[in-house]
Scaffold this active site. Structure first.
Site, PDB file in Angstrom:
ATOM      1  CG  LEU A  27      -2.022  -1.013   1.290  1.00 13.66           C
ATOM      2  CD1 LEU A  27      -2.748  -0.941   2.614  1.00 13.66           C
ATOM      3  CD2 LEU A  27      -3.013  -0.806   0.144  1.00 13.66           C
TER       4      LEU A  27
ATOM      5  CD  GLU B 212       9.450   0.581   0.045  1.00 16.21           C
ATOM      6  OE1 GLU B 212       8.997   0.370  -1.098  1.00 16.21           O
ATOM      7  OE2 GLU B 212      10.452   0.014   0.506  1.00 16.21           O
ATOM      8  N   GLY B 213       7.445   4.130   3.109  1.00 16.22           N
ATOM      9  CA  GLY B 213       7.985   5.394   3.600  1.00 16.22           C
ATOM     10  C   GLY B 213       9.381   5.169   4.142  1.00 16.22           C
TER      11      GLY B 213
ATOM     12  CG  PHE C 272       9.982   6.146   9.755  1.00 11.52           C
ATOM     13  CD1 PHE C 272      11.321   6.357  10.041  1.00 11.52           C
ATOM     14  CD2 PHE C 272       9.126   7.228   9.747  1.00 11.52           C
ATOM     15  CE1 PHE C 272      11.803   7.615  10.319  1.00 11.52           C
ATOM     16  CE2 PHE C 272       9.598   8.504  10.027  1.00 11.52           C
ATOM     17  CZ  PHE C 272      10.943   8.702  10.315  1.00 11.52           C
TER      18      PHE C 272
ATOM     19  CG  ASP D   4       3.607  13.528   9.023  1.00  8.38           C
ATOM     20  OD1 ASP D   4       3.633  14.553   8.303  1.00  8.38           O
ATOM     21  OD2 ASP D   4       3.984  12.409   8.617  1.00  8.38           O
TER      22      ASP D   4
HETATM   23  N1  LIG Z   1      -5.655   1.232   8.642  1.00  8.45           N
HETATM   24  C1  LIG Z   1      -5.487   1.436   7.327  1.00  8.45           C
HETATM   25  N2  LIG Z   1      -6.464   1.111   6.480  1.00  8.45           N
HETATM   26  C2  LIG Z   1      -6.324   1.287   5.152  1.00  8.45           C
HETATM   27  N3  LIG Z   1      -5.229   1.780   4.585  1.00  8.45           N
HETATM   28  C3  LIG Z   1      -4.207   2.135   5.365  1.00  8.45           C
HETATM   29  C4  LIG Z   1      -4.278   1.985   6.779  1.00  8.45           C
HETATM   30  N4  LIG Z   1      -3.122   2.405   7.319  1.00  8.45           N
HETATM   31  C5  LIG Z   1      -2.370   2.813   6.282  1.00  8.45           C
HETATM   32  N5  LIG Z   1      -3.008   2.665   5.117  1.00  8.45           N
HETATM   33  C6  LIG Z   1      -2.512   2.969   3.751  1.00  8.45           C
HETATM   34  O1  LIG Z   1      -1.122   2.822   3.738  1.00  8.45           O
HETATM   35  C7  LIG Z   1      -0.488   4.021   3.348  1.00  8.45           C
HETATM   36  C8  LIG Z   1       0.814   4.198   4.108  1.00  8.45           C
HETATM   37  O2  LIG Z   1       0.525   4.241   5.494  1.00  8.45           O
HETATM   38  P1  LIG Z   1       1.391   5.112   6.507  1.00  8.45           P
HETATM   39  O3  LIG Z   1       1.266   6.548   6.156  1.00  8.45           O
HETATM   40  O4  LIG Z   1       1.018   4.727   7.880  1.00  8.45           O
HETATM   41  O5  LIG Z   1       2.835   4.572   6.174  1.00  8.45           O
HETATM   42  P2  LIG Z   1       4.230   5.317   6.144  1.00  8.45           P
HETATM   43  O6  LIG Z   1       5.267   4.275   5.928  1.00  8.45           O
HETATM   44  O7  LIG Z   1       4.379   6.144   7.338  1.00  8.45           O
HETATM   45  O8  LIG Z   1       4.072   6.215   4.880  1.00  8.45           O
HETATM   46  P3  LIG Z   1       4.657   7.660   4.679  1.00  8.45           P
HETATM   47  O9  LIG Z   1       6.058   7.650   5.141  1.00  8.45           O
HETATM   48  O10 LIG Z   1       4.476   7.881   3.213  1.00  8.45           O
HETATM   49  O11 LIG Z   1       3.775   8.579   5.503  1.00  8.45           O
HETATM   50  C9  LIG Z   1      -1.497   5.107   3.627  1.00  8.45           C
HETATM   51  O12 LIG Z   1      -1.343   6.201   2.783  1.00  8.45           O
HETATM   52  C10 LIG Z   1      -2.820   4.403   3.391  1.00  8.45           C
HETATM   53  O13 LIG Z   1      -3.149   4.458   2.044  1.00  8.45           O
END
Ligand SMILES: Nc1ncnc2c1ncn2[C@@H]1O[C@H](COP(=O)(O)OP(=O)(O)OP(=O)(O)O)[C@@H](O)[C@H]1O
Length: 581
Positions: A161, A163-164, A166, A302
């Site tokens: 879904l 990739e960030g 972290f 954030d």
């Molecule tokens: N509970 C959830 N239900 C549905 N989709 C989710 C959920 N949690 C996260 N996602 C999806 O996964 C994506 C990435 O989640 P999240 O922002 O927590 O990850 P991240 O690694 O911190 O990403 P970033 O660094 O880009 O912010 C979100 O944009 C969302 O589309």
């Protein structure tokens, strides 16, 4: 004092007094003025109730009885007033029979009650020291016992879904359901060492305000192959496909959200009124979630449309991605001068706390001092600024792209973060998107514009809090006209406490002007102008001194915190997340 002298002055008439058996109250027998020795009474046998049997030495029974009665009355008065020698104004019991002493109980006094109230207010004030202890030492422990725990073998990972920096996020499902609920659709984040913080925040939120953020199921640590460190797995229920960012990118926004949040499409024709209604509902949901997070001492740091997801089950928007959040109740993930923020949505202060505030002290110390530091820094206003920018983007379609938002940030900085100046420069350009946006904000006597200004201010302290924002008339359906007198009064309070002094003064000035001229107790315009001229400059000596003293105090508190060592029992609560490497 006159009464005391009178009472004591009667003592020399020793031998004159006859105390008839059983005729005196216990209180009077115990006061020194009536003590048998002082009165020259020879004690005989005493019964168990403590009333002495007295024998008279002289035979002036009648006169003495009158004096005794008078003394009793005076003593009762002294006792009633509470002025007198120690054993006159309190029950000292009997010297011989200690059992007659009053039982020691809880004595409630006015200063005691005031002190208790003060302590309780401190312990319960934001971010909540007392609820924090309850949460950490009772609820968290209970949760560990009750909730099922998982390991990576329990999940089947699906589509990626996101990739960030972290970690990586996948759609997933359970191999075998452990709880009664349908766990079919899940989201799993495989995170690096920072995942520990995110687990902590999600667990806190799940215990205190689960509806504000994505439904968190579990977080656990998995050891990777040798030398590769640990990996944290975080599992949530799958809330839905769309983030607010996805929805805002659609040309049909905000109408594309209508069906999702209300379950039906409004009959009103498309236009500012209908858009205002939808945007208001979205903003209310975001601000309520923020209010709940801030109430438990968590600052998200954030907040952006990408981190706000629409929950299909709850039919509302929820916050996700607590990886950058700081728990200011115990100081988790708070590192001074830290720069984790997304510059597009970050407040101008960049830091949630003064850079003078040192790294988080040991949790018990941080918890005890958290109300002071919270009040000094109002860190929650950082998120409010970001939410203000989301509001702005929802209202102005031409500010929804990254490029235009960056451009807006630059323009606002050039206008010294003065939204009125920004509006003046923008309106001059006569852009139809801006025109429509301002039309929407100006509805109901401009409550939307007022709220936006209160959220996007340079100084955090002058920004409205999430809780206060929810009390703003923008969120009350009928606008200003539908407000009750009390609501209007509360609005004025909010307005005055969050506006610049010049604006507050303008409000008072307006109020006074409206109240009439001199003849009816008001002021003439000339007098008002004089008053205005007397209004101190923003940076006068008094305010500078006050600011300097506040900063000095803040540094002192910070130094005190820094000098306290790490507690030995840290292991009990945090070490389950510490890396084994
Ligand atoms: N509970 C959830 N239900 C549905 N989709 C989710 C959920 N949690 C996260 N996602 C999806 O996964 C994506 C990435 O989640 P999240 O922002 O927590 O990850 P991240 O690694 O911190 O990403 P970033 O660094 O880009 O912010 C979100 O944009 C969302 O589309």
């Amino acid at each position: 004092m006159a009464l005391q002298q009178l009472t004591l002055g009667l003592n020399p008439i020793q031998g004159l007094v006859v105390i008839p058996s059983g005729s005196r109250s216990r209180t009077n027998l115990r006061s020194p003025g009536h003590h048998p020795a002082a009165w020259g009474i020879q004690k005989g046998k005493r019964n168990r109730s403590g009333v002495g049997e007295c024998r008279c030495q002289l035979g002036l029974v009648g006169a003495a009885a009158g004096v005794v009665e008078m003394v009793e009355k005076l003593n009762a008065l002294v006792l009633g007033v509470g002025v007198g020698l120690p054993c006159q104004v309190m029950d000292c019991g009997d010297v011989v029979y200690r059992s007659t002493l009053p039982k020691q109980g809880l004595i409630i006094t006015a200063p005691g009650v005031a002190l208790a109230l003060l302590v309780a207010t401190y312990l319960w004030s934001q971010p909540g020291v007392a609820p924090g202890f309850w949460d950490m030492f009772v609820l968290a422990k209970l949760e560990q016992i009750i909730r099922p725990s998982y390991k990576k073998e329990d999940f089947v990972l699906g589509k990626k879904l996101g990739e960030g920096a972290f970690g990586t996020v996948y759609k997933a499902s359970l191999v075998k359901s452990k709880s009664g609920k349908s766990d079919s659709e899940l989201v799993v984040k495989k995170a690096n060492q920072y995942g520990a913080v995110e687990v902590w925040m999600n667990e806190r939120v799940r215990r205190a305000c689960s509806s504000s953020c994505a439904d968190f199921i579990d977080g656990f640590r998995e050891s990777k192959r040798k030398g590769k460190g640990d990996e944290f797995w975080l599992v949530w229920r799958y809330e839905g496909d769309a983030t607010l960012d996805d929805l805002m990118k659609d040309k049909d926004f905000p109408y594309n959200v209508e069906q999702m949040i209300y379950g039906r499409v409004d009959e009103l024709p498309k236009g500012p009124e209908r858009e205002n209604r939808i945007i208001r509902t979205i903003m209310r949901q975001i601000m309520s979630s923020l209010k709940n997070l801030h109430a438990i001492g968590i600052v998200h740091r954030d907040i952006k449309p990408q981190n706000i997801i629409f929950s299909q089950d709850a039919k509302s928007f929820k916050i996700i991605d607590l990886g950058a959040a700081a728990d200011l109740r115990v100081g988790i993930n708070y590192v001074p001068n830290e720069f984790l923020l997304d510059p597009r949505y970050a407040a101008p202060e960049q830091y949630i706390m003064s850079t003078q505030t040192p790294s988080a002290p040991p949790p018990p110390v941080a918890a005890a001092l958290s109300p002071v530091l919270w009040q000094m820094n109002v860190p929650d206003r950082f998120d409010v600024y970001s939410a203000g920018l989301i509001f702005l983007q929802m209202v102005f379609p031409n500010l929804r792209t990254d490029g235009s938002l960056i451009q807006f940030n630059r323009q606002l900085k050039r206008c010294d973060y003065n939204m009125v100046k920004w509006r003046q420069s923008t309106e001059a350009r006569n852009n139809p998107d801006f025109r429509r946006g301002f039309e929407l904000l100006d509805r109901d006597e401009g409550v939307g514009w007022e709220l936006l200004q209160a959220m996007i201010r340079f100084k955090g302290r002058q920004r409205i809090s999430a809780k206060q924002a929810l009390d703003h008339p923008f969120f009350i359906r009928d606008g200003l006209l539908g407000l009750t007198f009390l609501q209007k009064l509360r609005l004025q309070l909010i307005r005055t406490s969050f506006q610049d002094r010049s604006e507050a003064f303008a409000w008072v000035q307006n109020l006074m002007a409206k109240s009439g001229t001199k003849s009816v107790g008001g002021f003439t315009e000339a007098e008002l102008q004089k008053l205005k001229d007397k209004e101190p400059k923003a940076k006068d000596t008094v305010s500078r001194n006050a600011l300097a003293s506040a900063l000095k105090l803040q540094r002192k508190v910070a130094r005190t915190i820094a000098t306290v060592g790490e507690p030995a029992n840290k292991r009990n609560w945090w070490n389950r997340w510490e890396s084994t490497n």
